[in-house]
Design an enzyme around this catalytic site. Sequence first.
Site, short mmCIF file in Angstrom:
data_model
loop_
_atom_site.label_atom_id
_atom_site.label_comp_id
_atom_site.label_asym_id
_atom_site.label_seq_id
_atom_site.Cartn_x
_atom_site.Cartn_y
_atom_site.Cartn_z
N GLU A 33 1.10 -10.04 -1.65
CA GLU A 33 -0.16 -10.06 -2.39
C GLU A 33 0.12 -9.56 -3.80
OE1 GLU A 33 -4.61 -7.98 -2.26
OE2 GLU A 33 -3.21 -7.64 -0.62
N HIS A 46 1.62 -7.53 5.12
CA HIS A 46 1.97 -7.93 3.75
C HIS A 46 2.25 -6.71 2.89
CE1 HIS A 46 -2.42 -7.21 3.33
NE2 HIS A 46 -2.12 -6.85 2.08
N HIS A 50 -0.14 -1.26 -2.09
CA HIS A 50 -0.35 -0.96 -0.69
C HIS A 50 0.51 -1.84 0.21
CE1 HIS A 50 -3.42 -4.22 -1.24
NE2 HIS A 50 -3.05 -4.56 -0.03
#
Length: 146
Positions: free
Chosen positions: A136, A87, A8
């Site tokens: 992440e 992010h 994502h």
Amino acid sequence: MKLGRLNHIGVATTSIADSIVHYREVMGATSISTPFELPEQGVKVCFVDTPTETGLNGTQIELIEPYDDSSPINGFLAKNPAGGQHHVCFEVPDIEEARAEFEAMGKRILGPTRIGAHGTPIFFVHPKDMQGMLTEIMETPKDRYH
């Protein structure tokens, strides 16, 4: 370290409700999760699914709104009042192995490994060590197309 699937893109917003309207009306999104709170991480979260030709979910857009005044994304929103890309998140098969590899390369890990919004272990790598992007790293969910 082997590059995994892009799970994502995190997008900070001052209002998940307003962002949902945008993704539905402007981008034509049809599959959007119900927003939920992660108070231990200081955020409210919602996922916008992107379609693929196979009908399975593709990369998601993670909408993140501050949970309260102590939210870690408040600083980002202070600098970017309209919100924006916060992010990127890549999957790995083994989170502890990935963490050890990043640490061995001298990359700065931000905080402990913890459970993320998908219910799997995650950690973040400092943007200064990732060409300017907060990154992440998450363990691939067992139900990959949740």
